[in-house]
Write an enzyme that holds these catalytic residues in place. Structure first.
Site, PDB file in Angstrom:
ATOM      1  N   GLY A 203      28.637  40.655  17.897  1.00  0.00           N
ATOM      2  CA  GLY A 203      27.733  39.508  18.064  1.00  0.00           C
ATOM      3  C   GLY A 203      27.235  39.006  16.727  1.00  0.00           C
ATOM      4  N   ASN A 204      26.238  38.160  16.741  1.00  0.00           N
ATOM      5  CA  ASN A 204      25.663  37.666  15.485  1.00  0.00           C
ATOM      6  C   ASN A 204      24.163  37.438  15.633  1.00  0.00           C
ATOM      7  OD1 ASN A 204      25.201  34.820  16.361  1.00  0.00           O
ATOM      8  ND2 ASN A 204      27.432  34.893  16.626  1.00  0.00           N
ATOM      9  N   ARG A 205      23.529  37.029  14.535  1.00  0.00           N
ATOM     10  CA  ARG A 205      22.066  36.984  14.504  1.00  0.00           C
ATOM     11  C   ARG A 205      21.469  35.671  14.983  1.00  0.00           C
ATOM     12  NH1 ARG A 205      20.435  41.380  11.439  1.00  0.00           N
ATOM     13  NH2 ARG A 205      21.939  42.052   9.873  1.00  0.00           N
ATOM     14  N   SER A 206      22.249  34.810  15.574  1.00  0.00           N
ATOM     15  CA  SER A 206      21.700  33.511  15.990  1.00  0.00           C
ATOM     16  C   SER A 206      20.573  33.693  17.018  1.00  0.00           C
ATOM     17  CB  SER A 206      22.826  32.679  16.616  1.00  0.00           C
ATOM     18  OG  SER A 206      22.277  31.552  17.251  1.00  0.00           O
ATOM     19  N   ALA A 272      26.410  29.641  17.122  1.00  0.00           N
ATOM     20  CA  ALA A 272      27.058  30.509  16.136  1.00  0.00           C
ATOM     21  C   ALA A 272      28.204  31.191  16.867  1.00  0.00           C
ATOM     22  CB  ALA A 272      26.061  31.529  15.603  1.00  0.00           C
TER      23      ALA A 272
END
Ligand code: CTP
Length: 400
Positions: A203-206, A272
């Site tokens: 995943g990512n930090r969005s 993102a």
């Protein structure tokens, strides 16, 4: 600005109705208030009369004018019942007119919005749900209650949403005549997730804050919005002109964007999106050490949604993309403007404490073919979103 009548009914959340009155006034609307008898036990009519500079209607019998409710009903451009009890909802659904509030509501031809607040069991009761369905089919707009801790001390659905959320919802109702009225805008927000096995993902930090702020700004400008949303850490807006599609992976996001963009005027890719996904997704939880001491996961590129969709766009459709960069911001973002086929790229830095991810503030630079880079000062994301929607409006108009 509009003539808004706020109906306060007897829920403990009535004090929040006072905040809604103030919020509407701050937006420049002329607000008048009607209260049920129960509401007057919770909040003083004098307070509301002083705030609105209008007499508060609490009874059909006290006034010098024998039919004040008809004058008020005719004056009203939007009627808002906030907080709305199960009782007033039942009366509205059945055309009962036995006090000042229910009678004036029945006499009002204006658009009506109901913002319920009640105990979660009362909310879920079949009678309440039946009455709400009747109101919806009569064209009354219902703002869904929030879930959370109720005054009774336990959690459930039935809480009144926060006053600023209610004011934003009502603003959207009142500004359906805005610059984007009649336009359809697709917005992506949040981060996608690519599964590794049933419990793990990349995943990512969005946080989704920018996409959500853009959604609210587009709704406020009168647009119909399809929000395609991955993982977000902020509440989503509510509006009768908003459709929300939840997705997890890049492929799901791609399919949803493709479908929604076909007959839309614009796409804003604020999500993102994962650039890589595991080649193989395990169908069982990969066990520690038995299967792996070191674990290398083979990744393969996902579809570049923005690039694919922007290159296939029709005449008149506007596509806005973002560039999230940790270094060489402008040079990298210029490259994206050239390769992705978007009309506009919004460049922002995602490195360090002041980076865009999760922050409420943002400093962006706007890149568009044939124009110089336009560096906007740092400002709250909500304001960046409003300015971007203005920009979208200009782009749409120049393509008309
Ligand atoms: N984007 C997309 N599909 C992807 C990756 C990104 O649609 N698979 C979109 C994003 O929503 C954003 C824009 O492309 O609007 C740029 O995303 P960004 O992460 O900044 O760039 P990438 O294209 O991923 O390139 P890089 O990772 O090399 O910076």
């Amino acid at each position: 600005m509009a003539n808004v009548t706020v109906y306060l009914t007897g829920s403990v959340a009535a004090y929040k109705g006072v905040e809604v009155v103030r919020g509407l006034q701050k937006k420049g609307h002329d607000v008048r208030v009607v209260m049920t008898e129960s509401a007057t036990k919770l909040v003083g009519p004098t307070t509301l009369a002083a705030l609105t500079k209008h007499p508060v209607l609490t009874s059909l019998w006290d006034e010098k004018d024998p039919i004040p409710h008809i004058e008020l009903a005719d004056w009203t451009e939007l009627a808002v019942v906030v907080p709305a009890t199960a009782n007033i909802i039942a009366k509205m659904a059945n055309g009962i007119a036995d006090d000042a509030a229910s009678t004036t509501l029945l006499a009002t031809a204006a658009n009506k919005v109901v913002v319920p607040a009640m105990n979660s069991h009362m909310w879920a009761a079949p009678a309440t749900q039946r009455n709400l369905a009747t109101l919806k089919s009569d064209g009354v707009v219902i703002m869904e209650p929030a879930s959370g801790r109720l005054a009774e001390g336990y959690s459930g659905k039935g809480r009144l949403p926060e006053p600023d959320e209610i004011v934003a919802f009502l603003t959207a109702q009142l500004t359906a005549k805005g610059p984007l009225a009649g336009r359809r805008v697709v917005i992506t927000a949040g981060g996608t997730r690519e599964p590794i096995d049933p419990v793990r993902f990349i995943g990512n930090r969005s946080s989704g804050k920018m996409g959500v702020a853009l959604t609210q700004a587009a709704i406020n400008a009168g647009a119909k919005v399809t929000l395609i949303v991955g993982q977000v850490s902020v509440p989503l807006p509510q509006s009768p002109r908003l459709e929300v599609i939840s997705v997890e992976t890049t492929e799901q996001l791609h399919a949803a964007v493709d479908k929604a963009f076909t007959d839309a005027d614009a796409l804003i890719m604020a999500a993102a999106v994962a650039d890589y996904k595991p080649v193989n997704v395990a169908d069982h939880k990969v066990k520690k050490s038995v299967e792996h001491n070191d674990w290398a996961i083979d990744l393969t590129e996902t579809t570049d949604v923005l690039k694919t969709v922007a290159h296939a766009k029709k005449d008149g459709q506007v596509v806005i993309g973002f560039a999230a960069e940790t270094h060489d911001l402008i040079a990298n973002a210029q490259k994206k403007l050239q390769t992705k086929g978007a009309d506009v790229i919004v460049a922002n830095s995602v490195s360090g404490e002041n980076g865009a991810f999760g922050n409420d503030q943002d400093q962006v630079t706007i890149l568009a073919a044939g124009s110089d880079a336009d560096k906007w000062p740092a400002m709250p994301k909500v304001q960046v979103a409003e300015k971007l929607i203005d920009l979208l409006d200009k782009k749409l108009k120049s393509g008309d």
